[in-house]
Write a protein that holds these residues in place. Structure first.
Motif, PDB file in Angstrom:
ATOM      1  N   ASP A 111      -8.092  -7.485   3.761  1.00 27.34           N
ATOM      2  CA  ASP A 111      -8.204  -6.467   2.725  1.00 27.34           C
ATOM      3  C   ASP A 111      -9.491  -6.759   1.978  1.00 27.34           C
ATOM      4  O   ASP A 111      -9.740  -7.903   1.591  1.00 27.34           O
ATOM      5  CB  ASP A 111      -7.019  -6.496   1.760  1.00 27.34           C
ATOM      6  CG  ASP A 111      -7.037  -5.274   0.864  1.00 27.34           C
ATOM      7  OD1 ASP A 111      -6.367  -4.287   1.194  1.00 27.34           O
ATOM      8  OD2 ASP A 111      -7.780  -5.275  -0.148  1.00 27.34           O
ATOM      9  N   CYS A 147      -4.270   4.819  -5.521  1.00 25.02           N
ATOM     10  CA  CYS A 147      -5.598   4.199  -5.465  1.00 25.02           C
ATOM     11  C   CYS A 147      -6.299   4.541  -4.166  1.00 25.02           C
ATOM     12  O   CYS A 147      -7.502   4.794  -4.149  1.00 25.02           O
ATOM     13  CB  CYS A 147      -5.484   2.692  -5.614  1.00 25.02           C
ATOM     14  SG  CYS A 147      -7.026   1.834  -5.313  1.00 25.02           S
ATOM     15  N   LEU A 148      -5.557   4.548  -3.066  1.00 28.21           N
ATOM     16  CA  LEU A 148      -6.184   4.878  -1.775  1.00 28.21           C
ATOM     17  C   LEU A 148      -5.658   6.199  -1.243  1.00 28.21           C
ATOM     18  O   LEU A 148      -5.706   6.469  -0.040  1.00 28.21           O
ATOM     19  CB  LEU A 148      -5.952   3.751  -0.744  1.00 28.21           C
ATOM     20  CG  LEU A 148      -4.601   3.685  -0.029  1.00 28.21           C
ATOM     21  CD1 LEU A 148      -4.696   2.838   1.212  1.00 28.21           C
ATOM     22  CD2 LEU A 148      -3.502   3.235  -0.921  1.00 28.21           C
ATOM     23  N   SER A 156      -3.661  -0.577 -10.196  1.00 33.19           N
ATOM     24  CA  SER A 156      -4.472  -1.120  -9.096  1.00 33.19           C
ATOM     25  C   SER A 156      -4.769  -2.611  -9.239  1.00 33.19           C
ATOM     26  O   SER A 156      -4.511  -3.217 -10.271  1.00 33.19           O
ATOM     27  CB  SER A 156      -5.795  -0.365  -8.918  1.00 33.19           C
ATOM     28  OG  SER A 156      -6.808  -0.908  -9.742  1.00 33.19           O
ATOM     29  N   CYS A 157      -5.375  -3.165  -8.171  1.00 31.84           N
ATOM     30  CA  CYS A 157      -5.720  -4.580  -8.179  1.00 31.84           C
ATOM     31  C   CYS A 157      -6.902  -4.868  -9.085  1.00 31.84           C
ATOM     32  O   CYS A 157      -7.228  -6.023  -9.337  1.00 31.84           O
ATOM     33  CB  CYS A 157      -6.003  -5.079  -6.759  1.00 31.84           C
ATOM     34  SG  CYS A 157      -7.330  -4.212  -5.925  1.00 31.84           S
ATOM     35  N   HIS A 213     -10.602  -6.309  -0.914  1.00 30.39           N
ATOM     36  CA  HIS A 213     -10.604  -6.830  -2.285  1.00 30.39           C
ATOM     37  C   HIS A 213     -10.072  -8.256  -2.403  1.00 30.39           C
ATOM     38  O   HIS A 213      -9.806  -8.734  -3.515  1.00 30.39           O
ATOM     39  CB  HIS A 213      -9.886  -5.859  -3.219  1.00 30.39           C
ATOM     40  CG  HIS A 213     -10.671  -4.599  -3.392  1.00 30.39           C
ATOM     41  ND1 HIS A 213     -10.352  -3.438  -2.729  1.00 30.39           N
ATOM     42  CD2 HIS A 213     -11.798  -4.337  -4.092  1.00 30.39           C
ATOM     43  CE1 HIS A 213     -11.251  -2.514  -3.027  1.00 30.39           C
ATOM     44  NE2 HIS A 213     -12.133  -3.025  -3.854  1.00 30.39           N
ATOM     45  N   CYS A 235       0.126   0.207  -4.471  1.00 29.00           N
ATOM     46  CA  CYS A 235      -1.266   0.681  -4.478  1.00 29.00           C
ATOM     47  C   CYS A 235      -1.274   2.181  -4.698  1.00 29.00           C
ATOM     48  O   CYS A 235      -2.120   2.726  -5.405  1.00 29.00           O
ATOM     49  CB  CYS A 235      -1.935   0.375  -3.153  1.00 29.00           C
ATOM     50  SG  CYS A 235      -2.148  -1.369  -2.825  1.00 29.00           S
ATOM     51  N   ILE A 269       0.882  -5.726  -6.151  1.00 28.40           N
ATOM     52  CA  ILE A 269      -0.359  -5.502  -5.416  1.00 28.40           C
ATOM     53  C   ILE A 269      -0.946  -6.875  -5.090  1.00 28.40           C
ATOM     54  O   ILE A 269      -1.099  -7.720  -5.971  1.00 28.40           O
ATOM     55  CB  ILE A 269      -1.329  -4.644  -6.248  1.00 28.40           C
ATOM     56  CG1 ILE A 269      -0.687  -3.278  -6.546  1.00 28.40           C
ATOM     57  CG2 ILE A 269      -2.650  -4.476  -5.512  1.00 28.40           C
ATOM     58  CD1 ILE A 269      -1.480  -2.411  -7.493  1.00 28.40           C
ATOM     59  N   GLU A 270      -1.248  -7.083  -3.823  1.00 26.67           N
ATOM     60  CA  GLU A 270      -1.574  -8.408  -3.301  1.00 26.67           C
ATOM     61  C   GLU A 270      -2.542  -9.224  -4.162  1.00 26.67           C
ATOM     62  O   GLU A 270      -2.301 -10.397  -4.413  1.00 26.67           O
ATOM     63  CB  GLU A 270      -2.121  -8.269  -1.869  1.00 26.67           C
ATOM     64  CG  GLU A 270      -3.266  -7.260  -1.775  1.00 26.67           C
ATOM     65  CD  GLU A 270      -3.483  -6.711  -0.353  1.00 26.67           C
ATOM     66  OE1 GLU A 270      -3.840  -7.498   0.528  1.00 26.67           O
ATOM     67  OE2 GLU A 270      -3.312  -5.500  -0.137  1.00 26.67           O
ATOM     68  N   HIS A 271      -3.625  -8.591  -4.618  1.00 26.52           N
ATOM     69  CA  HIS A 271      -4.658  -9.373  -5.312  1.00 26.52           C
ATOM     70  C   HIS A 271      -4.282  -9.700  -6.754  1.00 26.52           C
ATOM     71  O   HIS A 271      -4.961 -10.468  -7.418  1.00 26.52           O
ATOM     72  CB  HIS A 271      -5.998  -8.646  -5.250  1.00 26.52           C
ATOM     73  CG  HIS A 271      -6.336  -8.224  -3.863  1.00 26.52           C
ATOM     74  ND1 HIS A 271      -6.359  -9.119  -2.826  1.00 26.52           N
ATOM     75  CD2 HIS A 271      -6.589  -7.004  -3.319  1.00 26.52           C
ATOM     76  CE1 HIS A 271      -6.637  -8.466  -1.700  1.00 26.52           C
ATOM     77  NE2 HIS A 271      -6.768  -7.185  -1.980  1.00 26.52           N
ATOM     78  N   HIS A 302       0.802  -1.226   0.000  1.00 26.52           N
ATOM     79  CA  HIS A 302       0.000   0.000   0.000  1.00 26.52           C
ATOM     80  C   HIS A 302       0.834   1.276   0.000  1.00 26.52           C
ATOM     81  O   HIS A 302       0.654   2.143  -0.845  1.00 26.52           O
ATOM     82  CB  HIS A 302      -0.974  -0.002   1.179  1.00 26.52           C
ATOM     83  CG  HIS A 302      -2.211  -0.812   0.914  1.00 26.52           C
ATOM     84  ND1 HIS A 302      -2.171  -2.178   0.716  1.00 26.52           N
ATOM     85  CD2 HIS A 302      -3.504  -0.455   0.783  1.00 26.52           C
ATOM     86  CE1 HIS A 302      -3.401  -2.613   0.479  1.00 26.52           C
ATOM     87  NE2 HIS A 302      -4.227  -1.594   0.520  1.00 26.52           N
ATOM     88  N   ARG A 359     -10.938   9.758  -1.614  1.00 24.08           N
ATOM     89  CA  ARG A 359     -10.247   8.481  -1.802  1.00 24.08           C
ATOM     90  C   ARG A 359      -8.833   8.675  -2.392  1.00 24.08           C
ATOM     91  O   ARG A 359      -7.908   7.966  -2.036  1.00 24.08           O
ATOM     92  CB  ARG A 359     -11.075   7.584  -2.727  1.00 24.08           C
ATOM     93  CG  ARG A 359     -10.405   6.275  -3.130  1.00 24.08           C
ATOM     94  CD  ARG A 359     -10.391   5.262  -2.003  1.00 24.08           C
ATOM     95  NE  ARG A 359      -9.769   3.999  -2.432  1.00 24.08           N
ATOM     96  CZ  ARG A 359      -9.576   2.956  -1.651  1.00 24.08           C
ATOM     97  NH1 ARG A 359      -9.955   2.982  -0.390  1.00 24.08           N
ATOM     98  NH2 ARG A 359      -9.023   1.866  -2.108  1.00 24.08           N
ATOM     99  N   ASN A 366     -10.977   1.032  -8.132  1.00 21.91           N
ATOM    100  CA  ASN A 366     -12.295   0.485  -7.825  1.00 21.91           C
ATOM    101  C   ASN A 366     -13.158   1.334  -6.888  1.00 21.91           C
ATOM    102  O   ASN A 366     -14.297   1.000  -6.636  1.00 21.91           O
ATOM    103  CB  ASN A 366     -12.125  -0.924  -7.239  1.00 21.91           C
ATOM    104  CG  ASN A 366     -11.032  -0.960  -6.186  1.00 21.91           C
ATOM    105  OD1 ASN A 366     -10.909  -0.023  -5.395  1.00 21.91           O
ATOM    106  ND2 ASN A 366     -10.228  -2.004  -6.179  1.00 21.91           N
TER     107      ASN A 366
HETATM  108  S1  SF4 Z   1      -8.052  -1.351  -3.879  1.00 25.33           S
HETATM  109 FE1  SF4 Z   1      -6.300  -0.070  -4.238  1.00 25.33          FE
HETATM  110  S2  SF4 Z   1      -5.409   0.127  -2.205  1.00 25.33           S
HETATM  111 FE2  SF4 Z   1      -6.749  -1.654  -2.117  1.00 25.33          FE
HETATM  112  S3  SF4 Z   1      -5.443  -3.421  -2.635  1.00 25.33           S
HETATM  113 FE3  SF4 Z   1      -6.371  -2.688  -4.525  1.00 25.33          FE
HETATM  114  S4  SF4 Z   1      -4.853  -1.304  -5.387  1.00 25.33           S
HETATM  115 FE4  SF4 Z   1      -4.358  -1.579  -3.249  1.00 25.33          FE
END
Ligand code: SF4
Lengths: 162, 423
Positions: free
Chosen positions: B123, B363-364, B299-300, B125, B360, B102-104, B66, B388, B382
């Motif tokens: 998380d 994105c956040l 982003s994810c 997502h 990330c 990014i994790e996802h 993040h 945001r 997303n």
């Molecule tokens: S929504 Fe944005 S902040 Fe959350 S894991 Fe996905 S890329 Fe990262």
């Protein structure tokens, strides 16, 4: 367990980004997080709220990210309860897991006005608007969740079992 | 009565022959995920509760994504806490700068998720992996701490809504447009507490990257999870990455859905979600050419190779409009390298874009492209909640990579055909 305080009222879809903006997520300190609780939609909330006060909101409270920092910041301010028409599911679990009392009660969430004095009884699930004299009852938690609440949160619950 | 696909996976992991909607169960989890924001809270709770060891050091994934590369001192301290925890407990899947993503996007890519598995992540997502036929859902840090110790988690068995997808989407319509359309139709709490189960012959026209983007945004409709059937495309994706056994589940023919929607994807148009909720959707034609200051592609949801290819196909040989900042963020090291080798990164830089290491980031509203008061961005992310991506007076418009790239060139929200010319 009972609590009493003033109602702070918000609308539908209060998301975790406004409960605690991501720019403050570089800390896990509850007192530090509490200072910024709700600041993007109501900067007067964190400085004004008193121990025992309640948050009353519409549908889907706590939607968005899974950040536990959101219920933590609310709890750290001494808010005694969040009453909403419905909760986003991760917020719902998080609140229960950390021991922030929440009550899903559509009638109460709609009827209670900003500034009303509210009394809640967590054992009976009764919510009273002391300003208008109206009374409401929330749906009771399932027994499994009551166990977690009684243990004082999920980690105590599992530590008891391990 | 039969079970939905999600219910079958939950039942199997709870060791029960069957489960029904509303039932509270405790189930075994195959993988527990946390990141640099949620894991520090979980670790603190884990240690405070006096828990000594993790249930399985191969079944925990910790991804520093993040605020990394660390945006400030506090972020650096949080990452250090996680790094030390990972070292102490010998966590195998700890991903730091240089190997992270990014994790996802990272977990499916690294073969850490397979069909039929049950994954929880601190998380929201985490629902992304439903694209591979897994049951995956977001939880909080306390759930994560408990699951790291026990390998178990409590669930309320969800009911489901079925989305049957028919037809072939048009040229510029991708998974992002389909899911934005669905969220616009059912609202941000339209699937609250429920599973979104996808079906239909139209699925064969959706790539794995499309499906990952769709499952990713199930949470934006309030859903507990989104899940796709395991077809040949999923099997070939997974078999290239996973060498353990896995189980493919299908919904029982007599299972019941709370609601069913049928969507003809051939009728969909590129779609944008206006501030400040993902349900505020309009087609690009109805977007009215809103002027923008920034475009974020990453982003994810849409930081995968296919997304970058689509964006590059539009940006190639063209320039980003004066006054617009284009930020492109490949979601993992592997995607970064693939995009580099394919020449995509060169196209972005030549067009006047800034290319970032995986994060990330914006994105956040973390770093790498925060918005000022009054600024507007088109983002392939997303969420477009208030504040945001930066100042509470800024605005985020959500779109797929094609519309984002076209908008960067036009300097306003634009249909790809407008900048490419000809239909
Ligand atoms: S929504 Fe944005 S902040 Fe959350 S894991 Fe996905 S890329 Fe990262």
């Amino acid at each position: 367990m009972k609590a009493q305080g003033k109602a702070y009222k918000y609308g539908d879809n209060v998301d975790t980004d406004v409960i605690i903006p991501a720019r403050y997520l570089n800390t896990t300190d509850p007192a530090e997080l509490a200072k910024h609780c709700m600041e993007d939609i109501d900067p007067s909330f964190a400085p004004g709220v008193k121990a025992g006060d309640v948050i009353v909101a519409g549908r889907n409270f706590g939607s968005g990210s899974s950040r536990e920092h959101a219920p933590i910041s609310i709890k750290a301010l001494g808010v005694s309860c969040v009453i909403a028409e419905s909760f986003a599911r991760i917020f719902y679990r998080n609140a229960i897991n950390i021991g922030l009392p929440i009550m899903e009660c559509e009638d109460a969430a709609k009827a209670i006005r900003a500034g009303d004095a509210v009394a809640v009884d967590f054992d009976t699930g009764e919510i009273a608007d002391l300003t208008t004299g109206e009374k409401f009852t929330m749906h009771p938690f399932p027994p499994f969740i009551q166990q977690i609440i009684r243990a004082g949160g999920l980690l105590n619950h599992i530590a008891n079992k391990l | 009565m039969g079970m939905t696909m999600s219910q079958k996976i939950l039942a199997a992991h709870a060791g029960l022959g069957s489960v029904e909607a509303g039932q509270l169960i405790e189930a075994r989890v195959d993988l527990v995920l946390g990141n640099d924001i949620t894991a520090p809270v979980a670790i603190k709770e884990f240690e405070k509760a006096g828990l000594k060891s993790v249930f399985d050091k191969r079944r925990i994934a910790l991804v520093m994504d993040h605020f990394t590369p660390n945006k400030d001192i506090k972020a650096a301290e949080q990452c250090r806490n996680v790094r030390e925890f990972a070292k102490k407990h010998g966590i195998i899947h700890f991903y730091d700068v240089g190997e992270m993503g990014i994790e996802h996007v990272l977990l499916p890519e690294q073969g850490l998720v397979a069909p039929g598995e049950l994954v929880i992540g601190a998380d929201s997502h985490t629902c992304t992996y439903g694209a591979l036929g897994a049951f995956s859902t977001g939880v909080g840090s306390t759930d994560m701490a408990a699951a790291m110790a026990t390998g178990r988690c409590w669930f309320k068995v969800p009911s489901a809504i079925r989305f049957t997808l028919l037809g072939k989407p048009g040229k510029w319509v991708g998974g992002k447009d389909v899911i934005l359309h669905i969220i616009g139709m059912i609202g941000v709490d339209g699937a609250l507490y429920r599973s979104m189960e996808f079906a239909g012959e139209g699925l064969k026209h959706l790539s794995i990257d499309d499906r990952l983007a769709m499952a990713n945004m199930a949470i934006e409709a309030g859903a507990k999870n989104g899940i796709f059937p395991v077809d040949a495309a999923v099997l070939s994706y997974v078999k290239a990455r996973v060498d353990r056994d896995f189980t493919v589940y299908e919904p029982d023919p007599d299972c019941s859905y709370e609601k069913e929607y049928v969507i003809d994807m051939s009728g969909l148009k590129p779609t944008v979600a206006f501030p400040h909720l993902p349900e505020n959707t309009r087609t690009v034609d109805e977007a009215g050419g809103i002027a923008i200051d920034q475009v974020v592609i990453g982003s994810c949801t849409n930081g995968r190779l296919e997304d970058l290819r689509i964006a590059a196909s539009i940006l190639k040989g063209r320039k980003v409009a004066k006054g617009v900042r284009l930020i492109v963020i490949p979601a993992t090291q592997k995607i970064y390298l693939d995009a580099l080798r394919e020449g995509l990164l060169e196209i972005f830089v030549e067009a006047g874009g800034a290319v970032s290491t995986p994060t990330c980031g914006p994105c956040l509203g973390g770093h790498m492209g925060i918005l000022a008061n009054g600024e507007r961005a088109v983002a392939t992310t997303n969420r477009n909640f208030v504040g945001r991506m930066g100042h509470t007076g800024s605005e985020v418009y959500l779109a797929g990579p094609a519309v984002a790239a076209a908008s960067a060139i036009a300097g306003r929200i634009a249909h790809p055909d407008e900048v490419i010319g000809g239909k």
